[in-house]
Design an enzyme around this catalytic site. Structure first.
Site, PDB file in Angstrom:
ATOM      1  CB  SER A   1      16.947  14.405   4.689  1.00  0.00           C
ATOM      2  OG  SER A   1      17.844  13.470   5.252  1.00  0.00           O
TER       3      SER A   1
ATOM      4  NE  ARG B   1      -3.817  -1.813  -0.479  1.00  0.00           N
ATOM      5  CZ  ARG B   1      -3.537  -2.736  -1.404  1.00  0.00           C
ATOM      6  NH1 ARG B   1      -2.467  -2.669  -2.126  1.00  0.00           N
ATOM      7  NH2 ARG B   1      -4.381  -3.721  -1.636  1.00  0.00           N
TER       8      ARG B   1
ATOM      9  CD  GLU C   1      -2.763   0.793  -4.242  1.00  0.00           C
ATOM     10  OE1 GLU C   1      -3.472   0.334  -5.137  1.00  0.00           O
ATOM     11  OE2 GLU C   1      -2.974   0.626  -3.021  1.00  0.00           O
TER      12      GLU C   1
END
Length: 146
Positions: free
Chosen positions: A113, A87, A90
């Site tokens: 960073s 997820r 995604e």
């Protein structure tokens, strides 16, 4: 994704002792996410931190060497198959470029960073179903012109 043997042993010892990562946060005085990253060999402990962890988990001191070694970071070049980890992959596929545009509108040309960085997870109770709140905070690093 294969879990390193040392990680399996650390997780088993944590479970056997009935400890959570939040419990270990109090012992090591580091964030629970960083401690979990240490378990998965994605962070490096100092000798003192490794000793505290090994002691808290009731493990042999031979684990100190593994916990203080410099890690090879990252999941590797493959798409993650674990549903929860996927997820996040995604989310970056869908929102990565929009997020990049918004960050650059606010800060300029640069990056966030992952070294000077913190990550927190909070549980938000909601009558329609509890929510996961992930908070990332990284120092902005502008690209240098030379």
């Amino acid at each position: 994704m294969s879990i390193p043997q040392v990680t399996q042993k650390l997780l088993a010892a944590k479970k056997e002792k009935g400890l959570s990562f939040a419990d270990l946060e109090k012992i090591l005085n580091h964030d629970e996410i960083w401690i979990a990253a240490l378990f998965y060999l994605q962070a490096t402990a100092s000798e003192e931190e490794a000793k505290l962890l090994v002691e808290a988990l009731g493990l042999d001191t031979s684990y100190i060497q593994e916990l203080t070694a410099y890690p090879v970071k990252g999941l590797g070049p493959v798409v993650p198959t674990d549903p929860l980890i996927y997820r996040f992959y995604e989310i970056m596929q869908v929102y990565g470029l929009p997020l990049k545009d918004v960050i650059q509108e606010k800060f300029g040309d640069g990056i966030m960073s992952a070294i000077d960085f913190t990550l927190d997870v909070e549980k938000e109770e909601d009558p329609k179903g509890d929510r996961v709140k992930v908070i990332m905070s990284g120092k902005f690093l502008p690209y240098k012109k030379w």
